[in-house]
Design an enzyme around this catalytic site. Structure first.
Site, PDB file in Angstrom:
ATOM      1  N   LYS A  22       0.838  -1.211   0.000  1.00  0.00           N
ATOM      2  CA  LYS A  22       0.000   0.000   0.000  1.00  0.00           C
ATOM      3  C   LYS A  22       0.869   1.256   0.000  1.00  0.00           C
ATOM      4  CE  LYS A  22      -1.860   1.601   4.052  1.00  0.00           C
ATOM      5  NZ  LYS A  22      -1.535   3.037   4.213  1.00  0.00           N
ATOM      6  N   ASN A  23       1.858   1.290   0.887  1.00  0.00           N
ATOM      7  CA  ASN A  23       2.630   2.529   1.051  1.00  0.00           C
ATOM      8  C   ASN A  23       3.618   2.787  -0.085  1.00  0.00           C
ATOM      9  OD1 ASN A  23       1.223   2.995   3.332  1.00  0.00           O
ATOM     10  ND2 ASN A  23       2.904   2.603   4.768  1.00  0.00           N
ATOM     11  N   ARG A  93      -4.767  10.762   4.144  1.00  0.00           N
ATOM     12  CA  ARG A  93      -3.589  11.642   4.179  1.00  0.00           C
ATOM     13  C   ARG A  93      -2.711  11.498   2.944  1.00  0.00           C
ATOM     14  NH1 ARG A  93      -1.276  13.893   8.047  1.00  0.00           N
ATOM     15  NH2 ARG A  93       0.721  13.613   7.039  1.00  0.00           N
ATOM     16  N   CYS A 117      -4.643  12.568  12.445  1.00  0.00           N
ATOM     17  CA  CYS A 117      -5.465  11.352  12.472  1.00  0.00           C
ATOM     18  C   CYS A 117      -5.309  10.751  13.854  1.00  0.00           C
ATOM     19  CB  CYS A 117      -5.061  10.388  11.372  1.00  0.00           C
ATOM     20  SG  CYS A 117      -3.465   9.636  11.655  1.00  0.00           S
ATOM     21  N   ARG A 122       0.520  14.921  12.782  1.00  0.00           N
ATOM     22  CA  ARG A 122       1.003  14.687  11.428  1.00  0.00           C
ATOM     23  C   ARG A 122       0.987  15.933  10.530  1.00  0.00           C
ATOM     24  NH1 ARG A 122      -0.971   8.702   9.733  1.00  0.00           N
ATOM     25  NH2 ARG A 122       0.906   8.794   8.494  1.00  0.00           N
ATOM     26  N   PRO A 123       1.800  16.920  10.860  1.00  0.00           N
ATOM     27  CA  PRO A 123       1.872  18.116  10.010  1.00  0.00           C
ATOM     28  C   PRO A 123       2.590  17.811   8.693  1.00  0.00           C
ATOM     29  CG  PRO A 123       3.506  18.251  11.762  1.00  0.00           C
ATOM     30  CD  PRO A 123       2.733  16.974  11.990  1.00  0.00           C
ATOM     31  N   ASP A 305       4.846   0.861  12.088  1.00  0.00           N
ATOM     32  CA  ASP A 305       3.656   0.191  11.549  1.00  0.00           C
ATOM     33  C   ASP A 305       3.555  -1.282  11.968  1.00  0.00           C
ATOM     34  OD1 ASP A 305       2.866   2.506  10.355  1.00  0.00           O
ATOM     35  OD2 ASP A 305       3.359   1.914   8.306  1.00  0.00           O
ATOM     36  N   ARG A 397      -8.433  -0.732   4.889  1.00  0.00           N
ATOM     37  CA  ARG A 397      -7.559   0.257   4.258  1.00  0.00           C
ATOM     38  C   ARG A 397      -6.207  -0.353   3.899  1.00  0.00           C
ATOM     39  NH1 ARG A 397      -5.947   4.389   7.839  1.00  0.00           N
ATOM     40  NH2 ARG A 397      -4.553   4.673   6.103  1.00  0.00           N
TER      41      ARG A 397
HETATM   42  C1  UD1 Z   1       4.425   6.982   6.288  1.00  0.00           C
HETATM   43  C2  UD1 Z   1       3.558   5.765   6.154  1.00  0.00           C
HETATM   44  C3  UD1 Z   1       3.025   5.335   7.516  1.00  0.00           C
HETATM   45  C4  UD1 Z   1       4.185   5.151   8.496  1.00  0.00           C
HETATM   46  C5  UD1 Z   1       5.083   6.371   8.523  1.00  0.00           C
HETATM   47  C6  UD1 Z   1       6.330   6.198   9.375  1.00  0.00           C
HETATM   48  C7  UD1 Z   1       2.598   6.052   3.942  1.00  0.00           C
HETATM   49  C8  UD1 Z   1       1.390   6.303   3.112  1.00  0.00           C
HETATM   50  N1  UD1 Z   1       2.435   6.080   5.272  1.00  0.00           N
HETATM   51  O1  UD1 Z   1       3.610   8.027   6.789  1.00  0.00           O
HETATM   52  O2  UD1 Z   1       2.310   4.120   7.364  1.00  0.00           O
HETATM   53  O3  UD1 Z   1       3.671   4.921   9.793  1.00  0.00           O
HETATM   54  O4  UD1 Z   1       5.511   6.700   7.181  1.00  0.00           O
HETATM   55  O5  UD1 Z   1       7.069   5.101   8.945  1.00  0.00           O
HETATM   56  O6  UD1 Z   1       3.662   5.782   3.425  1.00  0.00           O
HETATM   57  N2  UD1 Z   1       6.289  14.906  10.383  1.00  0.00           N
HETATM   58  C9  UD1 Z   1       6.374  16.261  10.628  1.00  0.00           C
HETATM   59  N3  UD1 Z   1       6.298  17.123   9.554  1.00  0.00           N
HETATM   60  C10 UD1 Z   1       6.175  16.677   8.264  1.00  0.00           C
HETATM   61  C11 UD1 Z   1       6.103  15.295   8.015  1.00  0.00           C
HETATM   62  C12 UD1 Z   1       6.168  14.431   9.107  1.00  0.00           C
HETATM   63  O7  UD1 Z   1       6.493  16.695  11.761  1.00  0.00           O
HETATM   64  O8  UD1 Z   1       6.109  17.503   7.347  1.00  0.00           O
HETATM   65  C13 UD1 Z   1       6.320  13.955  11.522  1.00  0.00           C
HETATM   66  C14 UD1 Z   1       5.004  13.185  11.644  1.00  0.00           C
HETATM   67  O9  UD1 Z   1       4.032  13.920  12.363  1.00  0.00           O
HETATM   68  C15 UD1 Z   1       5.436  11.933  12.358  1.00  0.00           C
HETATM   69  C16 UD1 Z   1       6.856  11.709  11.817  1.00  0.00           C
HETATM   70  O10 UD1 Z   1       7.282  12.948  11.272  1.00  0.00           O
HETATM   71  O11 UD1 Z   1       5.479  12.142  13.742  1.00  0.00           O
HETATM   72  C17 UD1 Z   1       6.935  10.640  10.744  1.00  0.00           C
HETATM   73  O12 UD1 Z   1       6.089  10.978   9.666  1.00  0.00           O
HETATM   74  P1  UD1 Z   1       6.369  10.531   8.158  1.00  0.00           P
HETATM   75  O13 UD1 Z   1       7.652   9.777   8.089  1.00  0.00           O
HETATM   76  O14 UD1 Z   1       6.209  11.726   7.292  1.00  0.00           O
HETATM   77  O15 UD1 Z   1       5.177   9.531   7.915  1.00  0.00           O
HETATM   78  P2  UD1 Z   1       4.120   9.538   6.738  1.00  0.00           P
HETATM   79  O16 UD1 Z   1       4.810   9.765   5.447  1.00  0.00           O
HETATM   80  O17 UD1 Z   1       2.971  10.388   7.102  1.00  0.00           O
END
Ligand code: UD1
Length: 423
Positions: A22-23, A93, A117, A122-123, A305, A397
């Site tokens: 999925k990811n 997202r 979520c 998750r900013p 995850d 999902r």
């Molecule tokens: C992706 C995965 C999700 C997984 C996560 C961490 C997908 C669709 N989802 O989510 O299943 O749990 O990686 O391995 O691939 N953060 C910020 N600012 C940003 C972006 C992120 O502060 O602009 C923080 C997030 O709030 C979180 C951390 O960084 O606490 C990790 O987020 P991120 O690695 O971006 O995860 P996702 O890409 O959302």
């Protein structure tokens, strides 16, 4: 609303096949917007999140066709809109992945902020800072992230945190930027490598994916191509943990064990026999599992995850285990649900301390998010008696026909529609 009903205690044996990731599929689908020629993807999992991305792409003007099974054809050669629809982005997202490709192709994009979520705020500040580094002007207007640029210029971008989504979004934006982009402190997850491989098949020039520094030499345009999405390492890990909990011999087929080193090490520490070849993992635990400690970390560390699923195993392990969650600030929603089944878990800030019990007892529980839902299935499979899991849409999902596949291993598990509880 559907429910999953499990009569626990059956030993599981046999092989279980892992679906496409999925990811990896979601950002790759968004990346289709970068090309004006036909693209075909295979091994795309049949999941609600994939359907949502399909609808986002169609709303933007891409033709999407599921040509049977797990094969999709895309054609983004027509006019593409620069505005992603709020209703769809709000529900997933990962829709935010279209921002980088839209900006690269149209030099403007307007995408609703995805919001938080259940597991955290998750900013997307890291994504937006990166777009600015590439020369875009970014603002927030009416709940949307808006980015415009005369042209995107390659740049050195240092990520504040190795965000998976930001690395993917910026890699896609930089693909059509002028000159060289270097993303430092980039995420190293296998899904990043899969996205880079896909973009390179279409003619992008990306090197270093899977390391902390990714280099992208901008090209003028991308062509068409065919790409097979990698297997889902989180699904594979979920099945390996499930097999380890159930005392039988389970072979997890169509996965890449190199993506699961951290989990394999922990399972071995728990006393599980783990064998693997190039594309399968076999697990067998002849005795009660031993307690272990884990800390979730960016790849190659232990995946957040898989945290909830391993916690389900720890609940029935011998001794006291602990999990420190460093990626998300609120990812222990499954704790209260596991407690309903008799688990003994205390939370201190970002650490959960799990005192293993002899057995769990079946109970009505909720899938509070996707991976928490998988953890409830794992717990239900080893619990005494009947477990009823509600809010199954979370599980849908991320797991294609979970019930059907697990039943083939010998589990007593069913999915029922519950008309009294319509959403
Ligand atoms: C992706 C995965 C999700 C997984 C996560 C961490 C997908 C669709 N989802 O989510 O299943 O749990 O990686 O391995 O691939 N953060 C910020 N600012 C940003 C972006 C992120 O502060 O602009 C923080 C997030 O709030 C979180 C951390 O960084 O606490 C990790 O987020 P991120 O690695 O971006 O995860 P996702 O890409 O959302």
């Amino acid at each position: 609303m559907a429910k999953i009903i499990i009569e626990g205690g059956n030993q599981l044996n046999g092989s279980i096949m892992v679906s496409g990731a999925k990811n990896a599929a979601l950002p790759i689908m968004a990346g289709v917007i970068l090309s004006t020629e036909p693209v075909e993807l295979t091994n795309v999992p049949a999941l609600n999140d994939v359907n949502t991305m399909d609808r986002v792409l169609q709303a933007l003007g891409t033709r999407v066709e599921n040509v049977g099974g797990n094969v999709y054809r895309f054609d983004a050669s027509g006019q593409i809109g620069d505005e992603a629809p709020y209703e769809l982005v709000k529900s997933m997202r990962a829709s935010f992945f279209v921002m980088g490709p839209l900006l690269a192709r149209l030099k403007k994009a307007r995408v609703p902020l995805p919001g938080g979520c259940a597991i955290g705020v998750r900013p997307v500040n890291i994504h937006l800072k990166g777009f600015e580094a590439l020369g875009a002007t970014v603002s927030i207007e009416g709940g949307c992230a808006v980015a415009v640029a005369d042209k995107l210029r390659g740049s050195k971008i240092l990520l504040d945190f190795p965000s998976v989504g930001a690395t993917e979004n910026l890699m896609m934006a930089a693909t059509l930027a002028e000159g060289l982009t270097q993303i430092e402190n980039s995420a190293q997850e296998p899904e990043i490598v899969d996205l880079a491989n896909f973009l390179n098949v279409l003619g992008a020039k990306i090197t270093g994916a899977g390391s902390p520094t990714i280099t992208i030499e901008g090209v003028e345009k991308l062509g068409g191509g065919r790409y097979r999405v990698m297997p889902d390492r989180i699904e594979a890990g979920t099945f390996a943990i499930m097999g380890a909990m159930n005392g039988g011999r389970v072979k997890v087929d169509n996965c890449d064990p190199c993506h699961l080193h951290a989990l394999i090490n922990k399972l071995r520490e728990m006393g599980v026999e783990v064998d693997h070849d190039e594309n399968s993992i076999s697990v067998y635990a002849s005795q009660r599992l031993k307690a272990v400690e884990i800390k979730t970390l960016p790849f190659p560390g232990f995946a957040t995850d898989l945290q909830a699923q391993l916690m389900a195993a720890m609940c029935v392990a011998n001794g006291t285990s602990s999990i420190t969650e460093t990626i998300f600030e609120n990812r222990f929603m499954h704790v209260s649900e596991l407690a309903r089944m008799g688990a003994s878990i205390a939370i201190h800030d970002r650490t959960a301390v799990i005192h293993g019990v002899e057995s769990l007892k079946g109970a009505p529980v909720s899938a509070t998010d996707l991976r928490a839902g998988a953890a409830m299935v794992l717990a239900g499979l080893v619990a005494e008696g009947r477990t009823e899991i509600s809010q199954v849409f979370h599980i849908d999902r991320g797991y294609e026909d979970l019930v059907g596949r697990v039943r083939k291993l010998g589990a007593s598990i069913d999915r029922v529609e519950d008309p009294e509880n319509e959403e």
